[in-house]
Design a protein around this motif. Sequence first.
Motif: not given
Length: 127
Positions: A65-66, A47-49, A12-16, A6-8
């Motif tokens: 994340f960094s 914010i999610m990061s 991916f969603v954050i990158y997208l 789920a975290l992976v």
Amino acid sequence: MQPSKALVRLTFVIYLLHLFSAINGLLSPALIVTVFLTGWPSVIALIMSYIWKVDAHGTFLQSHFSWLISTFWWTLLWVVISWVLIATFVGMIIGVPMILIVGIWVIYRLSVGLFALNDQRSVGPRN
């Protein structure tokens, strides 16, 4: 230690979300960096990061994340410097190309991160 699936997926969603903002900058009259810094998808991704960086501690995702957080803040710094240069007539010669280069750098960083994430490896200079 392996991160949860789920975290992976969330990473991916954050990158997208960031890529969506950057591509909007390519397809609109705005510049990549302007949309990257001010577009809601990127702000939400930032914010999610910060929120999920703690859950990634000790996994290869910690570097992602960094990477994402530092990409956002370094982009902001270089855009501010560029706009300060653009405010001066002589600086326009340097400031405008600088913004374009920063936009290309953003796309590069997001691409490198996505490829590393897809291979389930860390991203950054120490890898």
